[in-house]
Write a protein that holds these residues in place. Structure first.
Motif, short mmCIF file in Angstrom:
data_model
loop_
_atom_site.label_atom_id
_atom_site.label_comp_id
_atom_site.label_asym_id
_atom_site.label_seq_id
_atom_site.Cartn_x
_atom_site.Cartn_y
_atom_site.Cartn_z
N TRP A 217 0.82 -1.20 0.00
CA TRP A 217 0.00 0.00 0.00
C TRP A 217 0.86 1.25 0.00
N GLY A 218 2.06 1.16 0.54
CA GLY A 218 2.95 2.31 0.53
C GLY A 218 3.44 2.67 -0.86
N ASP A 219 3.25 1.74 -1.81
CA ASP A 219 3.66 1.98 -3.20
C ASP A 219 2.46 2.30 -4.08
N ARG A 220 1.38 2.82 -3.46
CA ARG A 220 0.15 3.10 -4.20
C ARG A 220 0.40 4.16 -5.27
N PRO A 221 -0.48 4.31 -6.25
CA PRO A 221 -0.29 5.29 -7.32
C PRO A 221 -0.10 6.71 -6.79
N PRO A 222 0.83 7.46 -7.33
CA PRO A 222 1.05 8.84 -6.88
C PRO A 222 -0.23 9.67 -6.98
N GLY A 223 -0.43 10.50 -6.02
CA GLY A 223 -1.60 11.38 -6.03
C GLY A 223 -2.83 10.79 -5.39
N ASN A 224 -2.84 9.48 -5.15
CA ASN A 224 -4.01 8.86 -4.52
C ASN A 224 -3.78 8.83 -3.01
N GLN A 225 -4.23 9.87 -2.34
CA GLN A 225 -4.02 9.99 -0.91
C GLN A 225 -5.10 9.31 -0.08
N SER A 226 -6.14 8.81 -0.73
CA SER A 226 -7.26 8.21 0.02
C SER A 226 -6.82 7.01 0.84
N TYR A 227 -5.79 6.33 0.36
CA TYR A 227 -5.39 5.09 1.03
C TYR A 227 -4.11 5.23 1.84
N ALA A 228 -3.81 6.47 2.22
CA ALA A 228 -2.65 6.70 3.09
C ALA A 228 -2.84 6.00 4.43
N ILE A 229 -4.09 5.77 4.81
CA ILE A 229 -4.36 5.09 6.08
C ILE A 229 -3.91 3.63 6.06
N LEU A 230 -3.59 3.12 4.87
CA LEU A 230 -3.21 1.71 4.74
C LEU A 230 -1.70 1.50 4.62
N ARG A 231 -0.93 2.52 4.83
CA ARG A 231 0.51 2.39 4.67
C ARG A 231 1.11 1.32 5.57
N ALA A 232 0.53 1.14 6.75
CA ALA A 232 1.06 0.14 7.68
C ALA A 232 0.51 -1.26 7.43
N GLU A 233 -0.33 -1.42 6.42
CA GLU A 233 -0.98 -2.70 6.15
C GLU A 233 -0.22 -3.58 5.16
N GLU A 234 1.04 -3.25 4.94
CA GLU A 234 1.91 -4.01 4.04
C GLU A 234 1.24 -4.20 2.68
#
Length: 266
Positions: A217-234
């Motif tokens: 999730w930390g490698d999500r598409p640039p500009g898509n901030q909606s899923y910043a809450i998932l950064r710790a979810e591997e």
């Protein structure tokens, strides 16, 4: 006939006792909150320090009730023979020390994410112990969270990425809102979903229905901030907003896209 009648009487007495004591196979149940026994912590207790509270001459069930009613309690140690009860918050299992006779119970009223965006439990006091205001009321605090009317006065993080932790409006006129103490879960998440869309899924499946490996999730598409809450979810399948039909994840092809994951119902 007499023996059968005695058997049935014994059976129903057992059922009544179990209902009265809120029995579960591995713990206690009170007002919908389960206290689960962690067998790996048998005969251990936390390092010598002052507990949230300590009681003597108390049963395991009543120890659980004490914990349930303490706004900072999320676990307790109980010695059934000595009838000693120690209330605690979150405990580092690596720092437990030997203490024969103790059993350790943890509350399932907890959060799995750091932000607690998925929290749907029943904690209703701030970290300072102040009672939360009901979401369906506008006094003493006026607010725009009427969509939480069904959540009574339980702590929530409704905007998910807005606040650091679950919170609530308070019933004090001079204190508008505050964060709540919601412990991190100590037991593993179930590898299944309890809702159709799996918003509550926190398991470790990281493959899509087509067999593709999920991207982090930390490698999500640039500009898509909606899923910043998932950064710790591997790279585990998730569906935090429930906008997809099931838990999902991003996969890398010519460009990032998503695929659903196969998560069974519980």
């Amino acid at each position: 006939m007499r023996s059968r009648r005695m058997y049935l009487t014994s059976f129903y007495v057992t059922i009544i006792i179990c209902m009265t004591l809120y029995c579960t196979p591995n713990g206690f149940l009170y007002k919908g909150v389960v206290f689960h026994r962690l067998a790996k912590a048998d005969d251990k207790v936390f390092e010598p320090r002052r507990p949230l509270a300590e009681y003597a001459g108390i049963s395991p069930r009543h120890c659980g009730l004490k914990c349930f009613n303490h706004h900072l309690c999320s676990s307790f140690f109980i010695n059934k023979e000595k009838k000693v009860c120690k209330l605690s918050g979150e405990v580092d299992a690596r720092k437990l020390i030997k203490a024969p006779g103790y059993r350790y119970y943890v509350s399932e009223d907890c959060k799995r994410s750091d932000l607690g965006w998925e929290y749907l439990g029943s904690r209703d006091r701030t970290k300072a112990g102040v009672l939360c205001q009901r979401w369906d009321q506008q006094y003493p605090q006026k607010h725009s969270y009427q969509f939480l009317a069904g959540a009574q006065n339980y702590c929530r993080n409704p905007v998910k990425s807005y606040a650091k932790f679950p919170w609530c409006y308070t019933t004090e006129t001079d204190n508008t809102w505050d964060y709540c103490y919601i412990p991190k879960c100590a037991t593993p998440a179930r590898e299944c979903r309890t809702t159709d869309r799996g918003e509550d899924y926190f398991g470790t499946v990281n493959w899509t229905v087509s067999g593709r490996k999920c991207s982090r999730w930390g490698d999500r598409p640039p500009g898509n901030q909606s899923y910043a809450i998932l950064r710790a979810e591997e790279n585990y399948c998730r569906n935090p907003y429930g906008e997809k039909a099931a838990p999902w994840c991003y996969v890398m092809k010519d460009k990032p896209e998503f695929e659903l994951c196969d998560i069974p119902r519980c």
